[in-house]
Design a protein around this motif. Structure first.
Motif, PDB file in Angstrom:
ATOM      1  N   LYS A 151       5.355  16.173   0.458  1.00 16.11           N
ATOM      2  CA  LYS A 151       5.395  15.994   1.973  1.00 16.11           C
ATOM      3  C   LYS A 151       4.188  15.303   2.271  1.00 16.11           C
ATOM      4  CE  LYS A 151       6.019  18.618   5.935  1.00 16.11           C
ATOM      5  NZ  LYS A 151       6.232  20.056   6.548  1.00 16.11           N
ATOM      6  N   LYS A 152       3.052  15.511   2.138  1.00 15.17           N
ATOM      7  CA  LYS A 152       1.656  15.098   2.532  1.00 15.17           C
ATOM      8  C   LYS A 152       1.648  13.340   2.081  1.00 15.17           C
ATOM      9  CE  LYS A 152      -2.962  15.387   1.362  1.00 15.17           C
ATOM     10  NZ  LYS A 152      -4.086  16.180   0.652  1.00 15.17           N
ATOM     11  N   ARG A 153       1.861  13.234   0.834  1.00 13.35           N
ATOM     12  CA  ARG A 153       1.900  11.794   0.474  1.00 13.35           C
ATOM     13  C   ARG A 153       3.118  10.887   1.023  1.00 13.35           C
ATOM     14  NH1 ARG A 153      -3.317  11.419  -1.388  1.00 13.35           N
ATOM     15  NH2 ARG A 153      -3.753  13.205  -2.321  1.00 13.35           N
ATOM     16  N   ASN A 154       4.461  11.374   1.305  1.00  7.67           N
ATOM     17  CA  ASN A 154       5.164  10.467   1.786  1.00  7.67           C
ATOM     18  C   ASN A 154       5.058  10.456   3.325  1.00  7.67           C
ATOM     19  OD1 ASN A 154       7.209   9.650  -0.065  1.00  7.67           O
ATOM     20  ND2 ASN A 154       7.526  11.889  -0.757  1.00  7.67           N
ATOM     21  N   LEU A 155       4.558  11.376   3.954  1.00  5.84           N
ATOM     22  CA  LEU A 155       4.206  11.333   5.239  1.00  5.84           C
ATOM     23  C   LEU A 155       3.230  10.149   5.642  1.00  5.84           C
ATOM     24  CD1 LEU A 155       3.865  14.940   6.796  1.00  5.84           C
ATOM     25  CD2 LEU A 155       5.594  13.103   7.401  1.00  5.84           C
ATOM     26  N   ARG A 156       2.404  10.011   4.643  1.00 11.50           N
ATOM     27  CA  ARG A 156       1.455   8.860   4.576  1.00 11.50           C
ATOM     28  C   ARG A 156       2.177   7.471   4.351  1.00 11.50           C
ATOM     29  NH1 ARG A 156      -4.018  11.304   1.614  1.00 11.50           N
ATOM     30  NH2 ARG A 156      -4.736  12.880   2.986  1.00 11.50           N
ATOM     31  N   LYS A 157       3.050   7.496   3.374  1.00 13.25           N
ATOM     32  CA  LYS A 157       3.753   6.313   3.100  1.00 13.25           C
ATOM     33  C   LYS A 157       4.480   5.853   4.328  1.00 13.25           C
ATOM     34  CE  LYS A 157       4.360   7.173  -1.807  1.00 13.25           C
ATOM     35  NZ  LYS A 157       5.039   7.249  -3.048  1.00 13.25           N
ATOM     36  N   TYR A 158       5.340   6.830   5.077  1.00 14.78           N
ATOM     37  CA  TYR A 158       6.026   6.576   6.271  1.00 14.78           C
ATOM     38  C   TYR A 158       5.222   6.103   7.196  1.00 14.78           C
ATOM     39  CZ  TYR A 158       9.380   9.307   3.331  1.00 14.78           C
ATOM     40  OH  TYR A 158      10.283   9.812   2.404  1.00 14.78           O
ATOM     41  N   GLY A 159       3.899   6.696   7.384  1.00 17.21           N
ATOM     42  CA  GLY A 159       3.116   6.181   8.409  1.00 17.21           C
ATOM     43  C   GLY A 159       2.622   4.745   8.357  1.00 17.21           C
ATOM     44  N   ILE A 160       2.259   4.508   7.097  1.00 13.66           N
ATOM     45  CA  ILE A 160       1.992   3.092   6.692  1.00 13.66           C
ATOM     46  C   ILE A 160       2.904   1.891   7.048  1.00 13.66           C
ATOM     47  CG2 ILE A 160       0.952   1.678   4.904  1.00 13.66           C
ATOM     48  CD1 ILE A 160      -0.452   4.108   3.661  1.00 13.66           C
TER      49      ILE A 160
ATOM     50  N   TYR B  65       0.946  -1.350   0.056  1.00 15.19           N
ATOM     51  CA  TYR B  65      -0.023  -0.053  -0.037  1.00 15.19           C
ATOM     52  C   TYR B  65       0.770   1.268   0.011  1.00 15.19           C
ATOM     53  CZ  TYR B  65      -4.163   2.868   0.656  1.00 15.19           C
ATOM     54  OH  TYR B  65      -5.113   3.728   0.642  1.00 15.19           O
ATOM     55  N   ALA B  66       2.095   1.226   0.655  1.00 18.65           N
ATOM     56  CA  ALA B  66       2.919   2.320   0.433  1.00 18.65           C
ATOM     57  C   ALA B  66       3.326   2.630  -0.804  1.00 18.65           C
ATOM     58  CB  ALA B  66       4.087   2.172   1.354  1.00 18.65           C
ATOM     59  N   TRP B  67       3.132   1.760  -1.823  1.00 15.43           N
ATOM     60  CA  TRP B  67       3.691   2.138  -3.081  1.00 15.43           C
ATOM     61  C   TRP B  67       2.491   2.386  -4.121  1.00 15.43           C
ATOM     62  CZ3 TRP B  67       8.442   2.672  -5.022  1.00 15.43           C
ATOM     63  CH2 TRP B  67       9.457   2.634  -4.111  1.00 15.43           C
ATOM     64  N   LYS B  68       1.495   1.372  -3.859  1.00 17.33           N
ATOM     65  CA  LYS B  68       0.464   1.644  -5.027  1.00 17.33           C
ATOM     66  C   LYS B  68      -1.137   1.784  -4.123  1.00 17.33           C
ATOM     67  CE  LYS B  68       2.834  -0.207  -8.024  1.00 17.33           C
ATOM     68  NZ  LYS B  68       3.164   0.290  -9.243  1.00 17.33           N
ATOM     69  N   GLY B  69      -1.147   2.147  -2.951  1.00 16.35           N
ATOM     70  CA  GLY B  69      -2.450   2.714  -2.557  1.00 16.35           C
ATOM     71  C   GLY B  69      -3.049   3.824  -2.875  1.00 16.35           C
ATOM     72  N   GLU B  70      -4.108   3.815  -2.724  1.00 13.75           N
ATOM     73  CA  GLU B  70      -5.038   5.059  -3.368  1.00 13.75           C
ATOM     74  C   GLU B  70      -4.618   6.228  -2.667  1.00 13.75           C
ATOM     75  OE1 GLU B  70      -9.437   6.587  -3.400  1.00 13.75           O
ATOM     76  OE2 GLU B  70      -9.243   4.226  -3.885  1.00 13.75           O
ATOM     77  N   LYS B  71      -4.499   6.355  -1.272  1.00 14.47           N
ATOM     78  CA  LYS B  71      -4.328   7.630  -0.468  1.00 14.47           C
ATOM     79  C   LYS B  71      -2.833   8.148  -0.685  1.00 14.47           C
ATOM     80  CE  LYS B  71      -8.319   7.521   1.546  1.00 14.47           C
ATOM     81  NZ  LYS B  71      -9.008   8.600   1.151  1.00 14.47           N
ATOM     82  N   VAL B  72      -1.783   7.277  -1.241  1.00 16.41           N
ATOM     83  CA  VAL B  72      -0.403   7.754  -1.266  1.00 16.41           C
ATOM     84  C   VAL B  72      -0.314   8.016  -2.581  1.00 16.41           C
ATOM     85  CG1 VAL B  72       0.278   6.250   0.581  1.00 16.41           C
ATOM     86  CG2 VAL B  72       0.225   5.167  -1.820  1.00 16.41           C
ATOM     87  N   GLN B  73      -1.125   8.059  -3.668  1.00 22.26           N
ATOM     88  CA  GLN B  73      -0.645   8.552  -4.967  1.00 22.26           C
ATOM     89  C   GLN B  73      -0.477   9.699  -5.068  1.00 22.26           C
ATOM     90  OE1 GLN B  73       0.429   6.217  -7.357  1.00 22.26           O
ATOM     91  NE2 GLN B  73      -0.030   4.500  -5.580  1.00 22.26           N
ATOM     92  N   TYR B  74       0.437  10.283  -5.826  1.00 21.65           N
ATOM     93  CA  TYR B  74       0.419  11.968  -5.969  1.00 21.65           C
ATOM     94  C   TYR B  74      -0.464  12.369  -6.843  1.00 21.65           C
ATOM     95  CZ  TYR B  74       5.239  11.110  -4.011  1.00 21.65           C
ATOM     96  OH  TYR B  74       6.365  10.669  -3.354  1.00 21.65           O
ATOM     97  N   LEU B  75      -1.163  13.634  -6.394  1.00 20.91           N
ATOM     98  CA  LEU B  75      -2.116  14.464  -7.078  1.00 20.91           C
ATOM     99  C   LEU B  75      -1.462  15.486  -7.659  1.00 20.91           C
ATOM    100  CD1 LEU B  75      -5.278  13.689  -4.714  1.00 20.91           C
ATOM    101  CD2 LEU B  75      -4.516  12.448  -6.963  1.00 20.91           C
ATOM    102  N   ILE B  76      -0.644  15.489  -8.852  1.00 23.97           N
ATOM    103  CA  ILE B  76      -0.114  16.607  -9.259  1.00 23.97           C
ATOM    104  C   ILE B  76      -0.683  17.149 -10.724  1.00 23.97           C
ATOM    105  CG2 ILE B  76       1.952  16.263  -8.013  1.00 23.97           C
ATOM    106  CD1 ILE B  76       3.113  14.984 -10.515  1.00 23.97           C
ATOM    107  N   SER B  77      -0.762  18.163 -10.932  1.00 27.11           N
ATOM    108  CA  SER B  77      -1.028  18.683 -12.360  1.00 27.11           C
ATOM    109  C   SER B  77       0.084  19.656 -12.934  1.00 27.11           C
ATOM    110  CB  SER B  77      -2.438  19.354 -12.510  1.00 27.11           C
ATOM    111  OG  SER B  77      -2.206  20.366 -11.588  1.00 27.11           O
ATOM    112  N   ASP B  78       0.184  19.924 -14.301  1.00 27.39           N
ATOM    113  CA  ASP B  78       1.050  20.942 -14.882  1.00 27.39           C
ATOM    114  C   ASP B  78       0.855  22.371 -14.338  1.00 27.39           C
ATOM    115  OD1 ASP B  78       2.101  18.820 -15.998  1.00 27.39           O
ATOM    116  OD2 ASP B  78       0.990  19.020 -18.190  1.00 27.39           O
ATOM    117  N   GLU B  79      -0.243  22.598 -13.807  1.00 28.31           N
ATOM    118  CA  GLU B  79      -0.754  23.942 -13.365  1.00 28.31           C
ATOM    119  C   GLU B  79      -0.109  24.268 -11.910  1.00 28.31           C
ATOM    120  OE1 GLU B  79      -3.363  22.039 -14.492  1.00 28.31           O
ATOM    121  OE2 GLU B  79      -2.839  22.409 -16.391  1.00 28.31           O
TER     122      GLU B  79
END
Length: 169
Positions: A94-103, A69-83
């Motif tokens: 930072k937000k997504r990696n904190l979740r990964k480390y917490g898991i 889940y730390a790699w493929k989970g829905e809550k740890v995927q980056y939500l980025i856009s070009d804008e």
């Protein structure tokens, strides 16, 4: 809000402190329990035929799921856009990696706790699997640039900040 001078270095330092702190949260109990085994007070002589071992061995699946889940989970995927601005990308990383480390820390604590209740080296292997995942998720600058898909201008902005600070001293 664009990145101000010194922000990248401070941001990177802060992420590394969090990263190492979370690893320490799981490593300390694990190390103490492992040393207790070695001291002779509680030997790892659990029978693999016992019902309690079979029940606790199922926790390996939980640890494996946490690593996945730390790699493929829905809550740890980056939500980025070009804008997105560079500062927004930094916050997302930072937000997504904190979740990964917490898991992963949850998986490490489960391994340490299971090892405490049911002494078996299978949980030691499970814990080391979590440590390997931490090493792959280390928040390096290259990982940040790759995961956030930074443009050349954004990469230059990060390095320009570092160069400006060096020239001040």
């Amino acid at each position: 809000m664009e990145v101000k001078p010194n922000d990248w270095k401070d941001y990177h330092h802060q992420i590394y402190q969090i990263y190492h702190g979370i690893i320490a949260i799981t490593l300390i109990p694990f190390a103490l329990l492992f040393l207790e085994w070695d001291s002779g007070e509680r030997k790892a002589d659990a029978s693999i035929e016992g019902l309690s071992f079979i029940l606790f061995a199922q926790l390996i699946w939980v640890i494996g799921y946490a690593c996945w889940y730390a790699w493929k989970g829905e809550k740890v995927q980056y939500l980025i856009s070009d804008e997105m601005l560079l500062s927004e990308k930094m916050q997302e990383f930072k937000k997504r990696n904190l979740r990964k480390y917490g898991i992963l820390s949850l998986g490490g604590l489960i391994a340490a706790g299971a090892m405490w209740i049911q002494p078996s080296f299978i949980f030691v292997i499970g814990y080391f699997a979590v440590l390997v995942q931490y090493s792959f998720l280390r928040p390096s600058e290259d990982k940040f640039v790759r995961d956030m898909r930074l443009t050349k201008e954004e990469r230059d902005a990060l390095h320009d900040q570092t160069q400006k600070k060096r020239h001040l001293f």
